[in-house]
Design an enzyme around this catalytic site. Structure first.
Site, PDB file in Angstrom:
ATOM      1  N   GLU A  56       0.519  -1.252   0.122  1.00 56.46           N
ATOM      2  CA  GLU A  56       0.040   0.046   0.079  1.00 56.46           C
ATOM      3  C   GLU A  56       0.911   1.322  -0.014  1.00 56.46           C
ATOM      4  OE1 GLU A  56      -2.954  -0.039  -0.464  1.00 56.46           O
ATOM      5  OE2 GLU A  56      -3.492  -2.054  -0.336  1.00 56.46           O
ATOM      6  N   ASN A 113       1.259   3.769  -3.265  1.00 59.59           N
ATOM      7  CA  ASN A 113       1.018   5.167  -3.125  1.00 59.59           C
ATOM      8  C   ASN A 113       1.931   6.439  -3.649  1.00 59.59           C
ATOM      9  OD1 ASN A 113      -1.463   4.768  -2.014  1.00 59.59           O
ATOM     10  ND2 ASN A 113      -0.970   5.362   0.174  1.00 59.59           N
ATOM     11  N   ARG A 153      -8.597   3.722  -8.238  1.00 53.32           N
ATOM     12  CA  ARG A 153      -8.474   3.545  -6.917  1.00 53.32           C
ATOM     13  C   ARG A 153      -9.721   3.606  -5.858  1.00 53.32           C
ATOM     14  NH1 ARG A 153      -3.895   2.303  -8.281  1.00 53.32           N
ATOM     15  NH2 ARG A 153      -4.242   0.908  -6.473  1.00 53.32           N
TER      16      ARG A 153
HETATM   17  N1  LIG Z   1       2.914   9.099  -1.136  1.00 52.84           N
HETATM   18  C1  LIG Z   1       1.826  10.079  -1.139  1.00 52.84           C
HETATM   19  N2  LIG Z   1       2.115  11.134  -1.989  1.00 52.84           N
HETATM   20  C2  LIG Z   1       1.174  11.949  -2.206  1.00 52.84           C
HETATM   21  N3  LIG Z   1      -0.092  11.764  -1.874  1.00 52.84           N
HETATM   22  C3  LIG Z   1      -0.337  10.528  -1.218  1.00 52.84           C
HETATM   23  C4  LIG Z   1       0.534   9.705  -0.885  1.00 52.84           C
HETATM   24  N4  LIG Z   1       0.020   8.620  -0.110  1.00 52.84           N
HETATM   25  C5  LIG Z   1      -1.357   9.103  -0.265  1.00 52.84           C
HETATM   26  N5  LIG Z   1      -1.731  10.375  -0.690  1.00 52.84           N
HETATM   27  C6  LIG Z   1      -2.932  10.804  -1.055  1.00 52.84           C
HETATM   28  O1  LIG Z   1      -3.865  10.169  -0.033  1.00 52.84           O
HETATM   29  C7  LIG Z   1      -5.077   9.773  -0.677  1.00 52.84           C
HETATM   30  C8  LIG Z   1      -5.347   8.334   0.239  1.00 52.84           C
HETATM   31  O2  LIG Z   1      -4.406   7.437  -0.109  1.00 52.84           O
HETATM   32  P1  LIG Z   1      -4.859   6.025   0.169  1.00 52.84           P
HETATM   33  O3  LIG Z   1      -3.715   4.894   0.000  1.00 52.84           O
HETATM   34  O4  LIG Z   1      -5.899   5.743   1.354  1.00 52.84           O
HETATM   35  O5  LIG Z   1      -6.088   5.649  -1.052  1.00 52.84           O
HETATM   36  P2  LIG Z   1      -5.836   5.586  -2.669  1.00 52.84           P
HETATM   37  O6  LIG Z   1      -4.312   5.429  -3.045  1.00 52.84           O
HETATM   38  O7  LIG Z   1      -6.251   7.022  -3.010  1.00 52.84           O
HETATM   39  O8  LIG Z   1      -6.555   4.433  -3.098  1.00 52.84           O
HETATM   40  P3  LIG Z   1      -6.222   2.745  -2.802  1.00 52.84           P
HETATM   41  O9  LIG Z   1      -5.140   2.894  -1.853  1.00 52.84           O
HETATM   42  O10 LIG Z   1      -7.381   2.131  -2.306  1.00 52.84           O
HETATM   43  O11 LIG Z   1      -5.910   2.238  -4.235  1.00 52.84           O
HETATM   44  C9  LIG Z   1      -4.378   9.394  -2.091  1.00 52.84           C
HETATM   45  O12 LIG Z   1      -5.652   9.307  -3.143  1.00 52.84           O
HETATM   46  C10 LIG Z   1      -3.504  10.462  -2.374  1.00 52.84           C
HETATM   47  O13 LIG Z   1      -4.545  11.827  -2.605  1.00 52.84           O
HETATM   48 MG   LIG Z   2      -3.367   3.851  -1.973  1.00 52.70          MG
END
Ligand SMILES: Nc1ncnc2c1ncn2[C@@H]1O[C@H](COP(=O)(O)OP(=O)(O)OP(=O)(O)O)[C@@H](O)[C@H]1O
Ligand SMILES: [Mg+2]
Lengths: 104, 146
Positions: free
Chosen positions: B48, B52, B106
Site C-alpha cells: 500500500e 501510493n 483507486r
Molecule cells: N505518498 C503520497 N504522496 C502524495 N499523496 C499521497 C501519498 N499517499 C497517499 N496520498 C494521497 O492520499 C490519498 C489516500 O491514499 P490511500 O492509499 O488511502 O487511497 P488511494 O491510494 O487513493 O486508493 P487505494 O489505496 O485504495 O488504491 C490518495 O488518494 C492521495 O491523494
Molecule cells: Mg493507496
C-alpha cells in the site's frame, strides 16, 4: 497475472492466480473487460482460490468488474477467497456490497 | 530504543518494484518468526505504502523511493516508506476511508488497510517536499520458540 476462463451457457468462470497489485491491475482489468464484452455472460464467477496476494488495487478491480457486469445486466460472484485477500476484502467492507464467499 | 537490525533500500518508483518491495520486507521480517498472517499483513502494508508513492507522489515521473526496515528487541518490525514527491495537503482527509484523488482506478482504502493491518502508523508530509509513512507491528512470540 495468469488467468483461465471457462464459459458454459453464458456463465463465465474466471480463475485468477498469482498476485493482484497496482502493477498487475491494469492488464487484468483490460482482460476482464474483454472477456465480458465478447461473451456477455449472465453470470461471472471469479474464482480466487489460487490468488496468493491482493492489495487495495484489487478492490478497485473487483468493484469495476461488478459494475461492468451490471451494465450488461449480469451478476458477479467472487468465490474461494483465500486468507490474505479475504482480510483486505473485509477491511474494505467489500463483502457487504459484493457477493463473496471465503475459503475456510 | 535502538534497532537490533536494519536495512535500507532505494529504488525507482516503477510499478514492477511493488512486488520486490513487499517480498524484501517479508524476507527481512521473517527473522522474527512471524505467522503466515503476520507476514501477509507486513506485505500488504508495504504494498500500500509503495503503491501510493508510485501512483500519487510522482504522478508523471519516475522518482526515488526509500524503504527502511528495522527490527527491535521487543519483536517489533518497523517499516518506513519515504518519497520526495508532491506531498499531501490535508493529511486528516487523506487518511479517511474512501478518500481518494486517484479516480476510478483507486478505492481510497490504502491508509485504512495500513492502519488496520499494523499496530501503529504515522504519516508526515509537506506539499512539494514529500511524504514519510512509518508503521510498526509487534510480531507474536510463539510458545516453544526461543
Ligand atoms: N505518498 C503520497 N504522496 C502524495 N499523496 C499521497 C501519498 N499517499 C497517499 N496520498 C494521497 O492520499 C490519498 C489516500 O491514499 P490511500 O492509499 O488511502 O487511497 P488511494 O491510494 O487513493 O486508493 P487505494 O489505496 O485504495 O488504491 C490518495 O488518494 C492521495 O491523494
Ligand atoms: Mg493507496
Amino acid at each position: 497475472m495468469p488467468m483461465t476462463c471457462t464459459a458454459k451457457n453464458r456463465e463465465l468462470t474466471v480463475r485468477l492466480s498469482g498476485e493482484i497489485d497496482h502493477h498487475a491491475a491494469r492488464q487484468l482489468m483490460l482482460e476482464l473487460d474483454r472477456e465480458i464484452e465478447s461473451r456477455f455472460p449472465r453470470r461471472l464467477v471469479l474464482d480466487l482460490a489460487q490468488l496468493t496476494f491482493m492489495d487495495s488495487s484489487g478492490i478497485a478491480v473487483l468493484l469495476r468488474t461488478c459494475r461492468r457486469m451490471q451494465e450488461v445486466r449480469g451478476t458477479m460472484q467472487v468465490v474461494n477467497v483465500p486468507r490474505q485477500p479475504a482480510k483486505v476484502i473485509r477491511a474494505a467492507n467489500l463483502h457487504k456490497v459484493l457477493s463473496v464467499s471465503f475459503l475456510p | 530504543m535502538r534497532p537490533i537490525n536494519q536495512v535500507k533500500m532505494e529504488f525507482d518508483s516503477r510499478s514492477a518494484n511493488e512486488g520486490f518491495a513487499r517480498a524484501a520486507a517479508a524476507c527481512f521480517a521473517a527473522q522474527l518468526d512471524p505467522t503466515l498472517e503476520e507476514l501477509g499483513d507486513v506485505k500488504t502494508a508495504v504494498s500500500e505504502a509503495v503503491t501510493n508513492v508510485i501512483v500519487h507522489a510522482y504522478p508523471d515521473a519516475i522518482g526515488r523511493v526509500l524503504l527502511r526496515l528495522r527490527l527491535f528487541e521487543d519483536n517489533t518490525v518497523e517499516i518506513t516508506v519515504r518519497d520526495w514527491g508532491v506531498g499531501i495537503p490535508d493529511l486528516e482527509k487523506a487518511r479517511e476511508p474512501m478518500f481518494t484523488t486517484g479516480g476510478a482506478d483507486r478505492s481510497g482504502m490504502g491508509f485504512t488497510i495500513m492502519e488496520s493491518f499494523m499496530d501503529a502508523m504515522r504519516v508526515r508530509s509537506a506539499v512539494g517536499k514529500g511524504t514519510t509513512v512509518t508503521m510498526r507491528k509487534k510480531i507474536s512470540v510463539r510458545v516453544g520458540r526461543p
